[in-house]
Every structure is written in C-alpha cells, then in structure tokens.
Design an enzyme around this catalytic site. Structure first.
Site, PDB file in Angstrom:
ATOM      1  N   ASP A 248       0.898  -1.166  -0.017  1.00 60.92           N
ATOM      2  CA  ASP A 248      -0.038  -0.058   0.056  1.00 60.92           C
ATOM      3  C   ASP A 248       0.841   1.343   0.145  1.00 60.92           C
ATOM      4  O   ASP A 248       1.662   1.415   0.710  1.00 60.92           O
ATOM      5  CB  ASP A 248      -0.903   0.234   1.083  1.00 60.92           C
ATOM      6  CG  ASP A 248      -1.849  -1.178   1.384  1.00 60.92           C
ATOM      7  OD1 ASP A 248      -1.194  -2.178   0.997  1.00 60.92           O
ATOM      8  OD2 ASP A 248      -2.944  -1.198   2.067  1.00 60.92           O
ATOM      9  N   HIS A 250      -1.243   4.490  -0.521  1.00 63.10           N
ATOM     10  CA  HIS A 250      -2.289   5.396  -0.089  1.00 63.10           C
ATOM     11  C   HIS A 250      -1.889   6.938  -0.243  1.00 63.10           C
ATOM     12  O   HIS A 250      -1.962   7.703   0.893  1.00 63.10           O
ATOM     13  CB  HIS A 250      -2.477   5.185   1.375  1.00 63.10           C
ATOM     14  CG  HIS A 250      -3.471   3.848   1.582  1.00 63.10           C
ATOM     15  ND1 HIS A 250      -4.626   3.925   1.079  1.00 63.10           N
ATOM     16  CD2 HIS A 250      -3.260   2.627   2.195  1.00 63.10           C
ATOM     17  CE1 HIS A 250      -5.244   2.738   1.320  1.00 63.10           C
ATOM     18  NE2 HIS A 250      -4.311   2.039   2.025  1.00 63.10           N
ATOM     19  N   ASP A 277      -4.008  -0.429  -3.474  1.00 60.72           N
ATOM     20  CA  ASP A 277      -4.273   0.693  -2.474  1.00 60.72           C
ATOM     21  C   ASP A 277      -3.209   1.794  -2.785  1.00 60.72           C
ATOM     22  O   ASP A 277      -2.404   2.262  -1.928  1.00 60.72           O
ATOM     23  CB  ASP A 277      -4.188   0.312  -1.074  1.00 60.72           C
ATOM     24  CG  ASP A 277      -5.407  -0.414  -0.549  1.00 60.72           C
ATOM     25  OD1 ASP A 277      -6.232  -0.715  -1.568  1.00 60.72           O
ATOM     26  OD2 ASP A 277      -5.708  -0.498   0.514  1.00 60.72           O
ATOM     27  N   ASP A 280      -6.487   7.319  -1.720  1.00 60.48           N
ATOM     28  CA  ASP A 280      -7.300   7.309  -0.653  1.00 60.48           C
ATOM     29  C   ASP A 280      -6.287   7.545   0.722  1.00 60.48           C
ATOM     30  O   ASP A 280      -5.219   7.242   0.484  1.00 60.48           O
ATOM     31  CB  ASP A 280      -8.316   6.259   0.113  1.00 60.48           C
ATOM     32  CG  ASP A 280      -9.438   5.934  -1.216  1.00 60.48           C
ATOM     33  OD1 ASP A 280      -9.887   7.182  -1.504  1.00 60.48           O
ATOM     34  OD2 ASP A 280      -9.878   5.090  -1.126  1.00 60.48           O
ATOM     35  N   ARG A 281      -6.813   8.063   1.847  1.00 65.35           N
ATOM     36  CA  ARG A 281      -6.177   8.536   3.057  1.00 65.35           C
ATOM     37  C   ARG A 281      -5.341   9.598   2.874  1.00 65.35           C
ATOM     38  O   ARG A 281      -5.588  10.372   3.253  1.00 65.35           O
ATOM     39  CB  ARG A 281      -5.478   7.043   3.533  1.00 65.35           C
ATOM     40  CG  ARG A 281      -6.106   5.770   3.749  1.00 65.35           C
ATOM     41  CD  ARG A 281      -6.980   6.122   4.932  1.00 65.35           C
ATOM     42  NE  ARG A 281      -7.820   4.614   5.631  1.00 65.35           N
ATOM     43  CZ  ARG A 281      -8.594   4.519   6.425  1.00 65.35           C
ATOM     44  NH1 ARG A 281      -9.069   5.732   7.067  1.00 65.35           N
ATOM     45  NH2 ARG A 281      -9.208   3.525   6.870  1.00 65.35           N
ATOM     46  N   ASN A 309      -8.357  -2.914  -2.321  1.00 64.69           N
ATOM     47  CA  ASN A 309      -9.923  -2.833  -2.076  1.00 64.69           C
ATOM     48  C   ASN A 309     -10.104  -1.153  -2.003  1.00 64.69           C
ATOM     49  O   ASN A 309     -11.373  -0.749  -1.930  1.00 64.69           O
ATOM     50  CB  ASN A 309     -10.126  -3.135  -0.763  1.00 64.69           C
ATOM     51  CG  ASN A 309      -9.346  -2.438   0.592  1.00 64.69           C
ATOM     52  OD1 ASN A 309      -8.059  -2.597   0.362  1.00 64.69           O
ATOM     53  ND2 ASN A 309      -9.968  -2.027   1.420  1.00 64.69           N
ATOM     54  N   HIS A 310      -9.019  -0.305  -2.472  1.00 62.59           N
ATOM     55  CA  HIS A 310      -9.365   0.978  -2.365  1.00 62.59           C
ATOM     56  C   HIS A 310      -9.293   1.508  -3.828  1.00 62.59           C
ATOM     57  O   HIS A 310      -9.515   2.933  -3.926  1.00 62.59           O
ATOM     58  CB  HIS A 310      -8.500   1.718  -1.481  1.00 62.59           C
ATOM     59  CG  HIS A 310      -8.577   1.905   0.034  1.00 62.59           C
ATOM     60  ND1 HIS A 310      -9.322   2.944   0.343  1.00 62.59           N
ATOM     61  CD2 HIS A 310      -8.323   1.090   0.796  1.00 62.59           C
ATOM     62  CE1 HIS A 310      -9.583   2.926   1.770  1.00 62.59           C
ATOM     63  NE2 HIS A 310      -9.172   1.713   2.042  1.00 62.59           N
ATOM     64  N   HIS A 358      -3.443  -8.226  -3.395  1.00 61.53           N
ATOM     65  CA  HIS A 358      -3.613  -7.374  -2.214  1.00 61.53           C
ATOM     66  C   HIS A 358      -3.931  -7.820  -0.963  1.00 61.53           C
ATOM     67  O   HIS A 358      -3.481  -7.727   0.071  1.00 61.53           O
ATOM     68  CB  HIS A 358      -4.301  -6.240  -2.522  1.00 61.53           C
ATOM     69  CG  HIS A 358      -4.839  -5.148  -1.854  1.00 61.53           C
ATOM     70  ND1 HIS A 358      -3.749  -4.320  -1.478  1.00 61.53           N
ATOM     71  CD2 HIS A 358      -5.892  -5.088  -0.878  1.00 61.53           C
ATOM     72  CE1 HIS A 358      -4.061  -3.393  -0.444  1.00 61.53           C
ATOM     73  NE2 HIS A 358      -5.148  -3.614  -0.068  1.00 61.53           N
ATOM     74  N   ARG A 406     -13.019  -7.320   9.325  1.00 66.80           N
ATOM     75  CA  ARG A 406     -13.221  -6.096   8.735  1.00 66.80           C
ATOM     76  C   ARG A 406     -14.579  -6.186   8.325  1.00 66.80           C
ATOM     77  O   ARG A 406     -15.184  -5.028   7.887  1.00 66.80           O
ATOM     78  CB  ARG A 406     -12.306  -5.941   7.518  1.00 66.80           C
ATOM     79  CG  ARG A 406     -10.841  -5.896   7.724  1.00 66.80           C
ATOM     80  CD  ARG A 406     -10.192  -6.040   6.294  1.00 66.80           C
ATOM     81  NE  ARG A 406      -8.716  -6.262   6.240  1.00 66.80           N
ATOM     82  CZ  ARG A 406      -7.841  -5.066   6.365  1.00 66.80           C
ATOM     83  NH1 ARG A 406      -8.470  -3.807   6.327  1.00 66.80           N
ATOM     84  NH2 ARG A 406      -6.667  -5.067   6.499  1.00 66.80           N
ATOM     85  N   HIS A 433      -2.439  -4.838   2.510  1.00 63.54           N
ATOM     86  CA  HIS A 433      -3.487  -4.637   2.927  1.00 63.54           C
ATOM     87  C   HIS A 433      -3.573  -4.231   4.489  1.00 63.54           C
ATOM     88  O   HIS A 433      -4.653  -3.898   5.004  1.00 63.54           O
ATOM     89  CB  HIS A 433      -4.551  -5.892   2.804  1.00 63.54           C
ATOM     90  CG  HIS A 433      -6.002  -5.642   2.938  1.00 63.54           C
ATOM     91  ND1 HIS A 433      -6.735  -4.483   2.599  1.00 63.54           N
ATOM     92  CD2 HIS A 433      -6.690  -6.863   3.359  1.00 63.54           C
ATOM     93  CE1 HIS A 433      -7.892  -4.854   2.745  1.00 63.54           C
ATOM     94  NE2 HIS A 433      -8.080  -6.060   3.367  1.00 63.54           N
TER      95      HIS A 433
END
Length: 504
Positions: A248, A250, A277, A280-281, A309-310, A358, A406, A433
């Site tokens: 990730d 991010h 990923d 995001d964030r 997943n993002h 991922h 999750r 992840h």
C-alpha cells in the site's frame, strides 16, 4: 495495607490506559486493554471504546459487533450508535448507517457532526438509488464517448507536453498515438513527476488520454499478471536482476518518491509491482496513481499493478480520492479513473512461484490460478466470493478460516496458505492490506509475507515502510525506510461528509 482492587476498579484503570493508548494511535494496544477490562466488567462504554479502536484498525465487522453489545447493555448510549453508523458507512452499508445517525440526531439534535454524517449517508443512499434507476447495459462507458481533444491547452499552462521537444501537438491523432503503450516519451513522464513534486498537475487533456489508454490496455491483459524476473539487472549483471514488490502507498506521494530514490526509477531492467491501494487516506493519491500509470504506458514492462480494495468506488467516496480528483480536475476524470480501476489485474505471479495479491486467499476450497484468470472484471467488487476475498481477506495465526474482523472477506490460517500454494505449484504468498510496524511481517511458517509501503500511515501510526526484492533465487530481501517530509496537507483532506471518520 492497601485495599484490594475490585474487578470494577481494575476494569476502570484498564479503560483509562486504553484511552491513553488510543490517543497516541496505539490502536491494537488500546483494543487489548479494553478486552482485558471487559473480561472483568462488561459496560457499554468499554464495548463502544473498543469499537472505536477497531474502526481505527479498519476492523469494521468487529466494531459493529461491539457497538451492538454496547447498545444491548444501554440502548441510550449515543456513542455506540455513532460508532456503529461509522463502521456501517465504511462498509458501504449506507441504509444501516443512515438509520444509526438518524438515531444519534434524535438523541442529540444539536450535534452538528452527527447531522453532517446523516446528510452524507442520505446523499449516498439517494445517489445509489438514482444510479440503479438509470443503469442500462446499453450505456456506453465514458472512455468510449469522451473526446479529450475538446479541452484546449491555453498558453497559461506551464506543465509538460508529450510532443517532441515538449511542444503542444496540433494533430490530435498524433497526440493520441503518443499515449499508446510503449510510445509515451520517458521525458514527459519524468517532467510530470517533477511537476507533481512541486505541487503542479498535468493538463486534463493529457490525463484523459492517459486514462483511456490505461483502460484499453488493462482490458486487454489477463486478470492474473505473470511477471518474469529480467535476465539482467540495471547494471547489466544477472546477480543484480530483481523485481521490487511494494505494498500500500495510499496517496503518500513523497514516500513513493523516496522509494524511487532508494531503489531507482522503474525500467524494464528495474521492474516494480505495486500491490494495490494507491489512493485514499493520503492526500496525493492522484499524483501517486498518475505516476504509476504514466510509467505503465511509457513502458508496460517497467511497472505492474494489481487492484486493491481502495481502487473501488465506495472506498474512493469515503476516504478522499473522489474529492481529491474533483478538486484537482472534475467528475469526468474521476469516472475515467473508476473505469480503469475496474480493469486492473487482481493478482500476479513472479516466475510462476510467488503469488502476489492485495488482500489474501479465498473462503472457497480448491481455488486455482485458472479460477482467478476466469474472474470477470470491468465491475465493482461483489459483496462476497473469490473476487472480494482477493481484495479484502487477511491471514490469521491459527488454522482454518474465520469471518473477517473487517466485515468483508475472510481470515485464513497457515493450513489454507499451504494448501493453496501446493495445489498451484507455488512457493510463497505475498500480500499487503495491513499496516505493519516494521513495514512487513513474515508468518505462516514463512509462507506468507505482508508488505506495507506507506510509512507513518495517515501521519499518525509511526510505522516503517518496506519493499521486497525478488532475485532469481526468489528469496525475499527487505528494505525498510522511514517517512519523508511532505507539504502541510493533512490526510483525507479531500474526504467529504464522512471525512471525520478517522477522528471519531
């Protein structure tokens, strides 16, 4: 002699320690302290506080269960509804989240934050209903109908151009040709990255051409990327040949630049695999993913990408990427990104022996690489099944399979990892992840590696980042690094409505 602590007093002390751990972003430690307190004395406050810790760790399923327990003990405990609503919204369960925030607003009608979150949930529910009402299989995707040439490039634009000598091309067909895989000039890529570092963006016309080209490219390749380590490394030696695997990133663009500073820029002799990923964030997701896409179209063999997943519509709406793209460009560019994301490969192999994905492995038994190759792309992930599990699942230390904390995907044990690898003639599973303090974690008797490449995640976690080299011997070699300075823009600066989710 001092009086012995009662269970209730010890639970209160553990709760206070948990609250202190939560304040300094030690979320796992906080959850453990709340768990110890709950073993002594169950209260709605303890369940609700642990739910908050789980939300911080993105364990939304566990957060919902704890909020349920808090509400059962005290149906008037407003924070429990607030936290359950936040976890439901993070999972895309907008109707359930709306119901919880409506309850919060009824109990605390002057709470501005709760009203804002109720409005965000209501908007999401209405948008989903509208999208379903107008959905039609006959509607052509934007990538097939949009003409990037409609956007003129004014003399005021100071960014790079892909034409020879950095000139604007008047011939739109010639410009389009430059954005076909293998044709995009490396100079344009590097000039764009330099501009990103200085806070500049490339012209919308070029971004649209890039995204349309990426969509067409990924649509043409397999769901499972098969990567081969080059014969020679960047220095011309077979001993230095490797593939670099990153987890990730991010939206932490300045940390991505640090990876390239440490390890060299992507090239056919220095290839990278970024394992989902990208956005995001962090608040430079646009710069991160454009950097990867620019390299991909410039030289398809220098960089490989898997979907996280993002790279999904719901996550982008909640965690900032949608707002970021709208701020820096517009809704058309965001919708083109969504199209590209749906066609990203879901997994990769390295020299047919290392499997990279991922999230993790499936709840289904006997999954083969051919099952992964056969998955339909061009869609948002379904709620369950192999596709979803690849993006969302996590390893667990004990054997078997369990529902994920999750709330999406599954947790899989060392026996599941071993069975999958053996069935498919593989030696190792690499996944991402999850944030790890050291940037990576080796588990499942050395058969499962988690790699996470966003140091000091969300400017608060204090973790290291890491990447892996795989040479011809396929032995993982780790490089760790600390976070890099970045401009003063907070994480999730562009998140709308639920942007306060991480600051409950």
């Amino acid at each position: 002699m001092a009086a012995m602590e009662t269970p209730e007093e010890k639970a209160l002390r553990l709760k206070d320690s948990g609250n202190e751990a939560l304040k300094i972003c030690k979320y796992s430690e906080a959850a453990d302290l709340y768990t110890q307190a709950l073993e002594l004395h169950e209260t709605s406050v303890l369940f609700s506080n642990r739910a908050m810790a789980y939300i911080k760790m993105e364990q939304y399923g566990q957060a919902i269960l704890d909020a349920d327990c808090a509400i059962k003990i005290d149906p008037q405990y407003v924070k429990a509804y607030y936290r359950r609503g936040s976890a439901n919204f993070a999972l895309g369960k907008n109707k359930a989240a709306k119901k919880d925030f409506k309850k919060v607003c009824q109990m605390k009608p002057k709470d501005k934050d709760a009203r804002a979150k109720l409005a965000a949930c209501t908007k999401a529910v209405n948008e989903a209903a509208f999208a379903m009402a107008i959905e039609s299989d006959e509607t052509a995707p934007l990538s097939q109908t949009l003409d990037p040439g409609q956007w003129a490039i004014s003399a005021a634009y100071e960014g790079p151009h892909p034409g020879a000598g950095g000139e604007v091309l008047e011939d739109m067909d010639a410009e389009k040709m430059l954005f076909t895989p293998g044709m995009l000039p490396r100079e344009f890529v590097m000039d764009a990255i330099k501009g990103f570092k200085d806070g500049k963006v490339i012209h919308k016309r070029y971004v649209a051409r890039l995204l349309i080209s990426c969509k067409e490219y990924f649509e043409s390749v397999s769901t499972l990327s098969e990567i081969t380590i080059p014969d020679l490394g960047a220095d011309g030696s077979p001993d230095s040949a490797h593939v670099t695997v990153c987890g990730d990133t991010h939206g932490q663009f300045y940390d991505v630049l640090n990876i390239f500073e440490l390890n060299g820029y992507p090239s056919a002799s220095n290839p990278y695999l970024f394992n989902g990923d990208y956005v995001d964030r962090g608040s430079w997701g646009l710069e991160v993913v454009l950097t990867y896409f620019l390299f991909k179209i410039s030289d398809p063999n220098c960089i490989f990408l898997t979907r996280g997943n993002h790279e999904t519509k719901n996550m982008n709406k909640i965690y900032g990427f949608e707002g970021e793209v709208k701020h820096k460009y517009d809704i058309n560019i965001f919708n083109l990104f969504l199209e590209v994301f749906t066609w990203l490969p879901l997994a990769a192999t390295i020299n047919n022996k290392v499997f990279v994905v991922h999230g993790g492995l499936s709840s289904e038994d006997g999954v083969t690489l051919d099952d992964i190759r056969a998955l339909k792309r061009g869609i948002e992930p379904p709620e369950g099944g192999l596709f979803s599990d690849l993006l969302w699942s996590d390893p667990q230390p004990f054997p078997g399979k369990s529902p994920s904390k999750r709330g999406v995907g599954y947790s899989f044990g060392p026996d599941i990892t071993a069975a999958f690898l053996e069935k498919n003639g593989l030696d190792l599973l690499v996944r991402s992840h999850e944030v790890k303090d050291e940037g990576y974690l080796v588990e499942h008797a050395g058969k499962c590696i988690t790699i996470f490449s966003a140091p000091n995640y969300c400017d608060s976690m204090g973790n290291k980042g890491a990447f892996i080299h795989f040479g011809h011997d396929l032995e993982p070699k780790f490089t760790q690094y600390a976070h890099s300075p970045h401009p003063d823009v907070r994480p999730m600066a562009y998140a709308q409505g639920m942007g306060g989710l991480m600051g409950l």
